[in-house]
Design an enzyme around this catalytic site. Structure first.
Site, PDB file in Angstrom:
ATOM      1  N   ILE A   1      12.854  13.023  69.350  1.00  0.00           N
ATOM      2  CA  ILE A   1      11.962  11.904  69.083  1.00  0.00           C
ATOM      3  C   ILE A   1      12.045  11.542  67.593  1.00  0.00           C
ATOM      4  O   ILE A   1      12.182  12.421  66.737  1.00  0.00           O
ATOM      5  CB  ILE A   1      10.534  12.263  69.544  1.00  0.00           C
ATOM      6  CG1 ILE A   1      10.567  12.427  71.074  1.00  0.00           C
ATOM      7  CG2 ILE A   1       9.523  11.207  69.145  1.00  0.00           C
ATOM      8  CD1 ILE A   1       9.331  12.978  71.682  1.00  0.00           C
TER       9      ILE A   1
ATOM     10  N   ASP B   1      16.366  21.193  66.994  1.00  0.00           N
ATOM     11  CA  ASP B   1      16.873  21.302  65.622  1.00  0.00           C
ATOM     12  C   ASP B   1      17.699  22.587  65.470  1.00  0.00           C
ATOM     13  O   ASP B   1      17.619  23.286  64.467  1.00  0.00           O
ATOM     14  CB  ASP B   1      15.713  21.280  64.615  1.00  0.00           C
ATOM     15  CG  ASP B   1      14.658  22.336  64.921  1.00  0.00           C
ATOM     16  OD1 ASP B   1      14.647  22.871  66.052  1.00  0.00           O
ATOM     17  OD2 ASP B   1      13.843  22.638  64.028  1.00  0.00           O
TER      18      ASP B   1
ATOM     19  N   GLU C   1       3.194  26.726  70.575  1.00  0.00           N
ATOM     20  CA  GLU C   1       3.624  28.130  70.544  1.00  0.00           C
ATOM     21  C   GLU C   1       2.439  29.080  70.760  1.00  0.00           C
ATOM     22  O   GLU C   1       2.563  30.106  71.429  1.00  0.00           O
ATOM     23  CB  GLU C   1       4.314  28.426  69.214  1.00  0.00           C
ATOM     24  CG  GLU C   1       4.968  29.773  69.143  1.00  0.00           C
ATOM     25  CD  GLU C   1       5.822  29.909  67.892  1.00  0.00           C
ATOM     26  OE1 GLU C   1       7.019  29.589  67.946  1.00  0.00           O
ATOM     27  OE2 GLU C   1       5.262  30.314  66.844  1.00  0.00           O
TER      28      GLU C   1
HETATM   29  C1  2GW Z   1       8.422  18.158  64.173  1.00  0.00           C
HETATM   30  C2  2GW Z   1       7.821  18.567  62.964  1.00  0.00           C
HETATM   31  C3  2GW Z   1       7.716  17.705  61.895  1.00  0.00           C
HETATM   32  C4  2GW Z   1       8.271  16.455  62.007  1.00  0.00           C
HETATM   33  C5  2GW Z   1       8.867  16.051  63.187  1.00  0.00           C
HETATM   34  C6  2GW Z   1       8.922  16.892  64.287  1.00  0.00           C
HETATM   35  C7  2GW Z   1       9.603  16.485  65.512  1.00  0.00           C
HETATM   36  C8  2GW Z   1       9.872  17.426  66.501  1.00  0.00           C
HETATM   37  C9  2GW Z   1      10.072  15.162  65.691  1.00  0.00           C
HETATM   38  O1  2GW Z   1       9.877  14.244  64.867  1.00  0.00           O
HETATM   39  N1  2GW Z   1      10.800  14.847  66.806  1.00  0.00           N
HETATM   40  C10 2GW Z   1      11.055  15.781  67.769  1.00  0.00           C
HETATM   41  O2  2GW Z   1      11.746  15.474  68.759  1.00  0.00           O
HETATM   42  N2  2GW Z   1      10.563  17.057  67.624  1.00  0.00           N
HETATM   43  C11 2GW Z   1      10.834  18.024  68.723  1.00  0.00           C
HETATM   44  O3  2GW Z   1       9.890  19.076  68.677  1.00  0.00           O
HETATM   45  C12 2GW Z   1      12.228  18.630  68.566  1.00  0.00           C
HETATM   46  O4  2GW Z   1      12.761  18.877  69.841  1.00  0.00           O
HETATM   47  C13 2GW Z   1      11.914  19.920  67.837  1.00  0.00           C
HETATM   48  O5  2GW Z   1      12.916  20.899  67.972  1.00  0.00           O
HETATM   49  C14 2GW Z   1      10.577  20.313  68.472  1.00  0.00           C
HETATM   50  C15 2GW Z   1       9.677  21.266  67.636  1.00  0.00           C
HETATM   51  O6  2GW Z   1       9.607  20.829  66.292  1.00  0.00           O
HETATM   52  P1  2GW Z   1      10.350  21.646  65.141  1.00  0.00           P
HETATM   53  O7  2GW Z   1      11.634  22.166  65.709  1.00  0.00           O
HETATM   54  O8  2GW Z   1      10.464  20.818  63.919  1.00  0.00           O
HETATM   55  O9  2GW Z   1       9.350  22.785  64.841  1.00  0.00           O
HETATM   56  P2  2GW Z   1       9.674  24.330  64.484  1.00  0.00           P
HETATM   57  O10 2GW Z   1      11.139  24.544  64.316  1.00  0.00           O
HETATM   58  O11 2GW Z   1       8.776  24.761  63.391  1.00  0.00           O
HETATM   59  O12 2GW Z   1       9.244  24.959  65.834  1.00  0.00           O
HETATM   60  C16 2GW Z   1       8.347  25.969  66.203  1.00  0.00           C
HETATM   61  O13 2GW Z   1       6.973  25.632  66.138  1.00  0.00           O
HETATM   62  C17 2GW Z   1       6.579  24.479  66.910  1.00  0.00           C
HETATM   63  C18 2GW Z   1       5.076  24.348  66.850  1.00  0.00           C
HETATM   64  O14 2GW Z   1       4.601  24.390  65.564  1.00  0.00           O
HETATM   65  C19 2GW Z   1       7.000  24.599  68.362  1.00  0.00           C
HETATM   66  O15 2GW Z   1       6.276  25.616  69.023  1.00  0.00           O
HETATM   67  C20 2GW Z   1       8.476  24.931  68.445  1.00  0.00           C
HETATM   68  O16 2GW Z   1       8.856  25.121  69.778  1.00  0.00           O
HETATM   69  C21 2GW Z   1       8.746  26.193  67.644  1.00  0.00           C
HETATM   70  O17 2GW Z   1      10.133  26.509  67.704  1.00  0.00           O
HETATM   71 MN    MN Z   2      12.626  24.034  65.769  1.00  0.00          MN
END
Ligand code: 2GW
Ligand code: MN
Length: 293
Positions: free
Chosen positions: A62, A152, A242
Protein backbone atom coordinates in the site's frame (compact mmCIF):
# COMPACT_ATOMS: atom_id res chain seq x y z
CA UNK A 1 -7.15 -30.80 0.01
CA UNK A 2 -5.41 -33.88 -1.20
CA UNK A 3 -2.78 -35.26 1.12
CA UNK A 4 -1.23 -38.54 0.27
CA UNK A 5 1.20 -39.91 2.76
CA UNK A 6 4.38 -40.91 1.03
CA UNK A 7 5.85 -44.32 1.44
CA UNK A 8 9.35 -44.01 2.81
CA UNK A 9 11.90 -46.59 1.70
CA UNK A 10 14.14 -48.36 4.22
CA UNK A 11 17.21 -46.41 3.15
CA UNK A 12 15.30 -43.12 3.36
CA UNK A 13 14.13 -44.10 6.82
CA UNK A 14 17.71 -44.81 7.94
CA UNK A 15 18.77 -41.46 6.57
CA UNK A 16 15.90 -39.82 8.42
CA UNK A 17 16.80 -41.39 11.74
CA UNK A 18 20.44 -40.40 11.51
CA UNK A 19 20.76 -37.10 13.33
CA UNK A 20 21.85 -34.40 10.96
CA UNK A 21 21.88 -31.42 13.16
CA UNK A 22 24.66 -31.30 15.72
CA UNK A 23 24.31 -27.74 16.89
CA UNK A 24 21.84 -27.74 19.72
CA UNK A 25 18.70 -25.73 19.11
CA UNK A 26 15.22 -26.10 20.55
CA UNK A 27 13.31 -28.32 18.14
CA UNK A 28 9.95 -28.68 19.85
CA UNK A 29 7.76 -26.36 21.84
CA UNK A 30 6.52 -27.43 25.28
CA UNK A 31 3.32 -28.45 23.45
CA UNK A 32 5.35 -30.72 21.14
CA UNK A 33 4.94 -28.56 18.08
CA UNK A 34 8.05 -28.88 15.89
CA UNK A 35 10.32 -25.83 15.59
CA UNK A 36 11.67 -25.73 12.04
CA UNK A 37 15.42 -25.24 11.52
CA UNK A 38 17.74 -26.22 8.74
CA UNK A 39 18.72 -29.85 9.25
CA UNK A 40 15.47 -30.89 10.91
CA UNK A 41 13.62 -31.80 7.70
CA UNK A 42 14.21 -33.35 4.31
CA UNK A 43 12.46 -31.51 1.48
CA UNK A 44 12.79 -34.46 -0.89
CA UNK A 45 10.53 -36.48 1.40
CA UNK A 46 8.21 -33.69 2.48
CA UNK A 47 7.44 -32.48 -1.04
CA UNK A 48 5.61 -35.68 -2.04
CA UNK A 49 2.56 -35.48 0.24
CA UNK A 50 2.09 -31.84 -0.68
CA UNK A 51 2.21 -32.54 -4.43
CA UNK A 52 -1.36 -31.44 -5.07
CA UNK A 53 -1.41 -28.62 -2.58
CA UNK A 54 -1.96 -24.99 -3.55
CA UNK A 55 -0.47 -22.31 -1.37
CA UNK A 56 -1.70 -18.73 -1.20
CA UNK A 57 0.78 -16.02 -0.27
CA UNK A 58 -0.74 -12.78 0.95
CA UNK A 59 1.21 -9.56 0.82
CA UNK A 60 0.27 -5.92 1.21
CA UNK A 61 1.77 -3.18 -0.95
CA UNK A 62 0.00 0.00 0.00
CA UNK A 63 1.18 3.49 -0.90
CA UNK A 64 4.95 3.73 -1.23
CA UNK A 65 5.50 0.14 -0.13
CA UNK A 66 4.77 -0.88 -3.71
CA UNK A 67 8.48 -0.18 -4.35
CA UNK A 68 9.41 -3.38 -2.48
CA UNK A 69 7.17 -5.57 -4.58
CA UNK A 70 9.48 -6.28 -7.52
CA UNK A 71 12.29 -7.75 -5.42
CA UNK A 72 9.79 -9.50 -3.16
CA UNK A 73 8.12 -11.29 -6.10
CA UNK A 74 11.34 -12.00 -7.99
CA UNK A 75 12.99 -13.60 -4.97
CA UNK A 76 9.81 -15.47 -4.02
CA UNK A 77 9.67 -16.91 -7.52
CA UNK A 78 13.11 -18.44 -6.96
CA UNK A 79 12.77 -19.60 -3.36
CA UNK A 80 9.12 -19.95 -2.32
CA UNK A 81 7.42 -23.37 -2.56
CA UNK A 82 9.39 -24.34 -5.64
CA UNK A 83 7.66 -27.22 -7.43
CA UNK A 84 4.27 -26.44 -5.88
CA UNK A 85 1.38 -24.31 -7.02
CA UNK A 86 1.28 -20.81 -5.60
CA UNK A 87 -1.18 -17.94 -5.87
CA UNK A 88 0.21 -14.58 -4.88
CA UNK A 89 -2.45 -12.33 -3.44
CA UNK A 90 -1.21 -8.78 -3.64
CA UNK A 91 -3.38 -6.32 -1.75
CA UNK A 92 -2.69 -2.90 -3.14
CA UNK A 93 -4.08 0.53 -3.86
CA UNK A 94 -1.33 1.10 -6.48
CA UNK A 95 -2.37 -1.19 -9.31
CA UNK A 96 -0.57 0.79 -11.96
CA UNK A 97 2.74 0.29 -10.15
CA UNK A 98 2.48 -3.45 -9.56
CA UNK A 99 5.50 -4.82 -11.44
CA UNK A 100 5.01 -7.37 -14.14
CA UNK A 101 7.23 -10.15 -12.86
CA UNK A 102 7.64 -13.25 -14.95
CA UNK A 103 6.67 -16.17 -12.71
CA UNK A 104 6.86 -19.93 -12.94
CA UNK A 105 4.32 -21.60 -15.19
CA UNK A 106 0.92 -21.99 -13.53
CA UNK A 107 1.65 -19.38 -10.89
CA UNK A 108 -0.36 -16.24 -10.82
CA UNK A 109 -0.47 -12.85 -9.18
CA UNK A 110 -3.95 -11.78 -8.13
CA UNK A 111 -4.23 -8.07 -7.43
CA UNK A 112 -6.82 -7.25 -4.82
CA UNK A 113 -8.13 -3.76 -4.37
CA UNK A 114 -7.79 -2.25 -0.93
CA UNK A 115 -8.27 1.24 0.27
CA UNK A 116 -5.59 3.36 1.80
CA UNK A 117 -5.69 4.13 5.51
CA UNK A 118 -4.81 7.54 6.90
CA UNK A 119 -2.15 6.25 9.29
CA UNK A 120 0.41 3.47 8.93
CA UNK A 121 -0.84 1.60 11.96
CA UNK A 122 -4.15 1.41 10.08
CA UNK A 123 -2.45 -0.19 7.08
CA UNK A 124 -0.71 -2.74 9.22
CA UNK A 125 -3.71 -3.57 11.40
CA UNK A 126 -6.32 -3.73 8.67
CA UNK A 127 -4.38 -6.55 7.08
CA UNK A 128 -6.16 -8.87 9.51
CA UNK A 129 -9.56 -7.63 8.33
CA UNK A 130 -8.63 -7.93 4.66
CA UNK A 131 -7.18 -11.42 4.97
CA UNK A 132 -10.21 -12.52 6.96
CA UNK A 133 -12.70 -11.12 4.42
CA UNK A 134 -10.90 -12.53 1.40
CA UNK A 135 -10.39 -15.90 3.09
CA UNK A 136 -14.11 -16.34 3.27
CA UNK A 137 -14.78 -14.82 -0.14
CA UNK A 138 -12.08 -16.53 -2.22
CA UNK A 139 -9.12 -18.13 -0.49
CA UNK A 140 -11.18 -20.96 1.02
CA UNK A 141 -12.14 -22.06 -2.48
CA UNK A 142 -8.83 -21.37 -4.19
CA UNK A 143 -5.98 -22.56 -1.98
CA UNK A 144 -5.23 -25.06 0.80
CA UNK A 145 -2.83 -23.00 2.89
CA UNK A 146 -2.16 -19.32 3.42
CA UNK A 147 1.21 -17.79 4.18
CA UNK A 148 0.90 -14.16 5.33
CA UNK A 149 4.05 -12.11 4.93
CA UNK A 150 5.41 -8.60 5.40
CA UNK A 151 6.41 -7.10 2.09
CA UNK A 152 9.48 -5.03 3.03
CA UNK A 153 11.46 -8.27 2.94
CA UNK A 154 12.96 -10.64 0.39
CA UNK A 155 13.47 -14.36 0.15
CA UNK A 156 17.08 -15.45 0.18
CA UNK A 157 17.01 -19.25 0.49
CA UNK A 158 14.69 -22.25 0.16
CA UNK A 159 11.32 -21.70 1.82
CA UNK A 160 9.09 -24.68 1.24
CA UNK A 161 6.38 -27.02 2.46
CA UNK A 162 8.25 -27.75 5.70
CA UNK A 163 6.46 -24.70 7.12
CA UNK A 164 2.94 -25.95 6.37
CA UNK A 165 0.63 -27.13 9.10
CA UNK A 166 -2.77 -26.11 10.42
CA UNK A 167 -1.43 -23.04 12.28
CA UNK A 168 2.09 -21.71 12.36
CA UNK A 169 3.91 -18.70 13.74
CA UNK A 170 7.51 -17.50 13.50
CA UNK A 171 9.87 -16.72 16.37
CA UNK A 172 10.60 -12.99 16.33
CA UNK A 173 14.32 -12.62 15.55
CA UNK A 174 14.73 -9.94 18.19
CA UNK A 175 13.45 -12.16 21.01
CA UNK A 176 14.16 -15.79 20.27
CA UNK A 177 16.98 -15.91 22.82
CA UNK A 178 15.72 -13.07 24.99
CA UNK A 179 14.43 -13.33 28.55
CA UNK A 180 10.72 -13.77 28.88
CA UNK A 181 10.33 -10.50 30.78
CA UNK A 182 11.70 -8.54 27.80
CA UNK A 183 9.07 -9.88 25.38
CA UNK A 184 7.00 -6.97 24.11
CA UNK A 185 3.65 -8.55 24.91
CA UNK A 186 0.89 -6.03 25.56
CA UNK A 187 0.87 -5.13 29.25
CA UNK A 188 -1.93 -2.56 29.29
CA UNK A 189 -4.75 -4.41 31.01
CA UNK A 190 -7.38 -2.38 29.11
CA UNK A 191 -6.31 -3.79 25.75
CA UNK A 192 -7.77 -6.98 24.35
CA UNK A 193 -4.19 -7.99 23.56
CA UNK A 194 -3.30 -7.86 27.26
CA UNK A 195 -0.97 -10.67 28.23
CA UNK A 196 -1.22 -12.18 31.67
CA UNK A 197 2.16 -11.97 33.47
CA UNK A 198 4.40 -15.04 33.22
CA UNK A 199 2.40 -16.55 30.37
CA UNK A 200 3.56 -17.36 26.86
CA UNK A 201 6.66 -19.28 25.84
CA UNK A 202 7.60 -17.34 22.73
CA UNK A 203 7.26 -13.93 21.13
CA UNK A 204 6.01 -14.27 17.56
CA UNK A 205 6.68 -11.92 14.65
CA UNK A 206 3.79 -10.14 12.94
CA UNK A 207 5.50 -10.48 9.57
CA UNK A 208 5.17 -14.23 9.04
CA UNK A 209 2.29 -16.47 10.06
CA UNK A 210 -0.09 -18.84 8.34
CA UNK A 211 -1.78 -22.20 8.24
CA UNK A 212 -4.78 -23.84 6.64
CA UNK A 213 -7.17 -21.30 5.17
CA UNK A 214 -9.73 -22.18 7.84
CA UNK A 215 -7.28 -21.54 10.69
CA UNK A 216 -5.98 -18.33 9.16
CA UNK A 217 -9.53 -17.17 8.66
CA UNK A 218 -10.26 -17.82 12.35
CA UNK A 219 -7.07 -16.08 13.46
CA UNK A 220 -7.46 -12.98 11.30
CA UNK A 221 -11.18 -12.63 12.07
CA UNK A 222 -10.55 -12.93 15.82
CA UNK A 223 -7.65 -10.45 15.71
CA UNK A 224 -9.66 -7.98 13.69
CA UNK A 225 -12.62 -8.22 16.05
CA UNK A 226 -10.54 -7.54 19.16
CA UNK A 227 -8.72 -4.68 17.43
CA UNK A 228 -12.15 -3.15 16.79
CA UNK A 229 -13.03 -3.51 20.47
CA UNK A 230 -9.79 -1.72 21.37
CA UNK A 231 -10.55 0.95 18.78
CA UNK A 232 -14.00 1.56 20.29
CA UNK A 233 -12.31 1.91 23.68
CA UNK A 234 -9.71 4.32 22.19
CA UNK A 235 -6.90 1.89 22.88
CA UNK A 236 -4.18 0.66 20.56
CA UNK A 237 -1.84 -2.15 21.51
CA UNK A 238 1.79 -1.04 21.44
CA UNK A 239 2.84 -3.40 18.64
CA UNK A 240 -0.47 -3.24 16.80
CA UNK A 241 -1.41 -6.42 14.92
CA UNK A 242 1.68 -8.18 16.28
CA UNK A 243 0.41 -7.73 19.86
CA UNK A 244 -2.93 -9.27 18.93
CA UNK A 245 -1.28 -12.09 17.00
CA UNK A 246 0.73 -12.96 20.10
CA UNK A 247 -2.37 -12.97 22.26
CA UNK A 248 -4.19 -15.21 19.78
CA UNK A 249 -1.27 -17.64 19.65
CA UNK A 250 -1.22 -17.78 23.43
CA UNK A 251 -4.78 -19.10 23.42
CA UNK A 252 -4.49 -21.14 20.20
CA UNK A 253 -1.12 -22.81 20.23
CA UNK A 254 0.53 -23.09 16.81
CA UNK A 255 1.04 -26.62 15.53
CA UNK A 256 4.39 -25.65 13.97
CA UNK A 257 6.82 -22.88 14.89
CA UNK A 258 9.34 -21.42 12.46
CA UNK A 259 12.83 -20.55 13.67
CA UNK A 260 14.31 -17.08 12.95
CA UNK A 261 15.76 -18.54 9.73
CA UNK A 262 12.32 -17.61 8.45
CA UNK A 263 12.51 -13.94 9.44
CA UNK A 264 15.77 -12.14 9.94
CA UNK A 265 17.23 -8.66 9.73
CA UNK A 266 20.95 -8.62 8.99
CA UNK A 267 21.28 -4.91 9.68
CA UNK A 268 19.72 -5.10 13.11
CA UNK A 269 20.97 -8.42 14.40
CA UNK A 270 24.18 -10.33 14.76
CA UNK A 271 23.81 -13.77 13.17
CA UNK A 272 24.66 -16.63 15.54
CA UNK A 273 26.53 -19.66 14.12
CA UNK A 274 23.57 -21.99 14.66
CA UNK A 275 21.47 -19.94 12.25
CA UNK A 276 22.67 -21.82 9.21
CA UNK A 277 20.27 -20.36 6.68
CA UNK A 278 18.55 -17.02 6.21
CA UNK A 279 15.42 -17.64 4.21
CA UNK A 280 13.49 -14.41 4.49
CA UNK A 281 15.30 -11.19 5.30
CA UNK A 282 14.50 -7.51 5.73
CA UNK A 283 15.25 -5.16 2.84
CA UNK A 284 17.02 -1.91 3.62
CA UNK A 285 14.45 0.83 3.97
CA UNK A 286 14.51 4.56 4.20
CA UNK A 287 11.91 5.19 6.88
CA UNK A 288 11.85 8.91 6.31
CA UNK A 289 11.16 8.63 2.59
CA UNK A 290 8.43 6.08 3.20
CA UNK A 291 6.62 7.85 5.98
CA UNK A 292 6.76 11.52 4.97
CA UNK A 293 4.22 11.97 2.26
C1 2GW B 1 4.17 0.84 7.59
C2 2GW B 1 4.84 1.65 8.54
C3 2GW B 1 5.10 2.97 8.27
C4 2GW B 1 4.77 3.47 7.04
C5 2GW B 1 4.13 2.68 6.11
C6 2GW B 1 3.80 1.36 6.39
C7 2GW B 1 3.17 0.51 5.38
C8 2GW B 1 3.09 -0.86 5.59
C9 2GW B 1 2.71 1.04 4.15
O1 2GW B 1 2.74 2.26 3.87
N1 2GW B 1 2.23 0.20 3.19
C10 2GW B 1 2.15 -1.15 3.41
O2 2GW B 1 1.74 -1.90 2.51
N2 2GW B 1 2.56 -1.66 4.62
C11 2GW B 1 2.41 -3.13 4.82
O3 2GW B 1 2.38 -3.42 6.20
C12 2GW B 1 3.59 -3.87 4.20
O4 2GW B 1 3.15 -5.11 3.71
C13 2GW B 1 4.50 -4.04 5.40
O5 2GW B 1 5.43 -5.09 5.26
C14 2GW B 1 3.49 -4.28 6.52
C15 2GW B 1 3.97 -3.97 7.97
O6 2GW B 1 4.64 -2.72 8.00
P1 2GW B 1 6.23 -2.66 8.20
O7 2GW B 1 6.82 -3.83 7.46
O8 2GW B 1 6.74 -1.33 7.82
O9 2GW B 1 6.38 -2.81 9.73
P2 2GW B 1 7.52 -3.62 10.54
O10 2GW B 1 8.57 -4.14 9.62
O11 2GW B 1 7.94 -2.80 11.70
O12 2GW B 1 6.64 -4.82 11.00
C16 2GW B 1 6.34 -5.39 12.24
O13 2GW B 1 5.45 -4.67 13.06
C17 2GW B 1 4.17 -4.37 12.47
C18 2GW B 1 3.28 -3.73 13.51
O14 2GW B 1 3.90 -2.68 14.14
C19 2GW B 1 3.48 -5.62 11.94
O15 2GW B 1 3.08 -6.46 13.00
C20 2GW B 1 4.42 -6.39 11.04
O16 2GW B 1 3.82 -7.58 10.62
C21 2GW B 1 5.70 -6.69 11.81
O17 2GW B 1 6.60 -7.40 10.96
MN1 MN C 1 8.20 -5.36 7.91
Amino acid sequence: MSHRFCRVSASELCALLRPRRWTVVLVTTPCFAPIIWDGTFDSAILDTPFRNTTIGLTVFAIKRYVVFLKVFLETADKCFMVGHKVNYYVFTDQHADVPNVLLQEGWQVVNLEVCNYPCWQGVSMHRMEMISNFSKKCFLHEVDYLVCLDEDMMLSDHLGVEILFSLFGTLHPGFYIADHQTFTYEHCSLSQAHFPRDEGYFYYAGGFFGGSVLQVHRLTKACHQVMMVDHTNHIEAEWHDESHLNKYLLCHKPTKVLSPEYLWDERMLCRPPFLRKLRYVAMPKNHQALWNR
